[in-house]
Design a protein around this motif. Sequence first.
Motif, PDB file in Angstrom:
ATOM      1  N   ARG A  53       0.828  -1.205   0.000  1.00 16.99           N
ATOM      2  CA  ARG A  53       0.000   0.000   0.000  1.00 16.99           C
ATOM      3  C   ARG A  53       0.860   1.253   0.000  1.00 16.99           C
ATOM      4  NH1 ARG A  53      -2.255   0.823   5.576  1.00 16.99           N
ATOM      5  NH2 ARG A  53      -0.078   1.403   5.761  1.00 16.99           N
ATOM      6  N   ASP A  54       1.991   1.190   0.737  1.00 17.45           N
ATOM      7  CA  ASP A  54       2.899   2.334   0.831  1.00 17.45           C
ATOM      8  C   ASP A  54       3.958   2.330  -0.264  1.00 17.45           C
ATOM      9  OD1 ASP A  54       1.451   3.033   3.046  1.00 17.45           O
ATOM     10  OD2 ASP A  54       2.909   2.258   4.487  1.00 17.45           O
ATOM     11  N   ALA A  55       3.787   1.465  -1.275  1.00 12.82           N
ATOM     12  CA  ALA A  55       4.669   1.378  -2.449  1.00 12.82           C
ATOM     13  C   ALA A  55       6.106   1.013  -2.079  1.00 12.82           C
ATOM     14  CB  ALA A  55       4.626   2.674  -3.249  1.00 12.82           C
ATOM     15  N   ALA A  56       6.275   0.144  -1.097  1.00 13.27           N
ATOM     16  CA  ALA A  56       7.615  -0.272  -0.681  1.00 13.27           C
ATOM     17  C   ALA A  56       8.021  -1.623  -1.277  1.00 13.27           C
ATOM     18  CB  ALA A  56       7.692  -0.336   0.838  1.00 13.27           C
ATOM     19  N   SER A  60       3.979  -3.025  -6.361  1.00 10.79           N
ATOM     20  CA  SER A  60       3.123  -2.709  -5.203  1.00 10.79           C
ATOM     21  C   SER A  60       1.655  -2.582  -5.565  1.00 10.79           C
ATOM     22  CB  SER A  60       3.601  -1.424  -4.525  1.00 10.79           C
ATOM     23  OG  SER A  60       4.771  -1.670  -3.798  1.00 10.79           O
ATOM     24  N   ASP A  61       1.354  -2.029  -6.720  1.00 11.35           N
ATOM     25  CA  ASP A  61      -0.051  -1.865  -7.100  1.00 11.35           C
ATOM     26  C   ASP A  61      -0.778  -3.205  -7.141  1.00 11.35           C
ATOM     27  OD1 ASP A  61       0.222   0.861  -7.304  1.00 11.35           O
ATOM     28  OD2 ASP A  61       0.602   0.845  -9.473  1.00 11.35           O
ATOM     29  N   VAL A  77      -1.829 -11.914   0.442  1.00  9.52           N
ATOM     30  CA  VAL A  77      -1.854 -13.201   1.138  1.00  9.52           C
ATOM     31  C   VAL A  77      -1.114 -14.254   0.308  1.00  9.52           C
ATOM     32  CG1 VAL A  77      -3.343 -15.062   1.968  1.00  9.52           C
ATOM     33  CG2 VAL A  77      -3.990 -12.685   2.377  1.00  9.52           C
ATOM     34  N   TRP A  78      -1.401 -14.301  -0.987  1.00 13.19           N
ATOM     35  CA  TRP A  78      -0.719 -15.288  -1.839  1.00 13.19           C
ATOM     36  C   TRP A  78       0.773 -14.998  -1.959  1.00 13.19           C
ATOM     37  CZ3 TRP A  78      -1.976 -19.940  -2.607  1.00 13.19           C
ATOM     38  CH2 TRP A  78      -3.308 -20.325  -2.591  1.00 13.19           C
ATOM     39  N   LEU A  79       1.161 -13.725  -1.926  1.00 14.35           N
ATOM     40  CA  LEU A  79       2.590 -13.387  -1.920  1.00 14.35           C
ATOM     41  C   LEU A  79       3.267 -14.017  -0.708  1.00 14.35           C
ATOM     42  CD1 LEU A  79       5.107 -11.730  -2.835  1.00 14.35           C
ATOM     43  CD2 LEU A  79       4.227  -9.879  -1.395  1.00 14.35           C
ATOM     44  N   VAL A  80       2.648 -13.889   0.448  1.00  9.30           N
ATOM     45  CA  VAL A  80       3.213 -14.446   1.675  1.00  9.30           C
ATOM     46  C   VAL A  80       3.227 -15.972   1.625  1.00  9.30           C
ATOM     47  CG1 VAL A  80       2.830 -14.659   4.165  1.00  9.30           C
ATOM     48  CG2 VAL A  80       2.653 -12.436   3.073  1.00  9.30           C
TER      49      VAL A  80
END
Length: 195
Positions: A53-56, A60-61, A77-80
Motif C-alpha cells: 500500500r505504501d509502495a515499498a 506494489s499496485d 496473502v498469496w505473496l506471503v
Amino acid sequence: MATPTGLPVAQIFLNAGGKTGGTVMWFFVILVQFFTGCSAMLANSRMAWAFARDAAFPFSDFWAKVNNVTDTPINAVWLVVIFCSCLNMIGIGSTLTILSIFNITAPALDISYIAVIVAHRWYEGKVQFHPGPFTMGRWSKPVNAIAVTWVCFISVILFFPTARPVTATNMNYAICVAAFIGFFSMIWWYAGARK
C-alpha cells in the motif's frame, strides 16, 4: 534422541500416554501449530499489504489490490504463502541453512520491539508526541532503558552457537542471516523504499 519414531517429543507422548494417549497429545500439538501458522499468516499478510500500500514493494499496485468480493488483500496473502513456501523449501536442501533462518526470528522480533522504543527516545523533543491512554510517567525512561539493555544482551546470546567446540556444522549462522537482512534492507531503503 535415538527414538525409532524419529521424533523425540512424539516418543515422550507415546511413553507417557501409550498409543491412544500419545496420539491425542500429538493431535493437540499439531492443532496448536496450525493455529500458530494461521496467526503468523495473518500478521505477515497484513504487513505485506501495508508495505505494498505504501509502495515499498516491487509491483506494489498488484500486491496492494483489495478483492472486491471478499474485501481482503488476496494478492498480498498469496505473496506471503508463496514466499514462505519457497523459504521452507530451503530446509529440504540444507538443514543448517534453514536453522540459521529460523534462529534469526527471536532476535529479530525482539529488536523490532525495541526499535520503536529507541525511535521514541531518539526523537523525543524533536517531534510532537501524543502519549496514549496508558503511560508510565517518570518510570518510562528507566523501564525503556532496561528493556533495550535486555534485548541487546539476549540478542547477542541468541547468536551464539549451542555447542562447543564450534565447527562448521554446529555453528549458529543466524548472525550471517541478520547481516544479510540488514545489508539488503539498507540497499533497498536507499535504492528507493524511503521515497
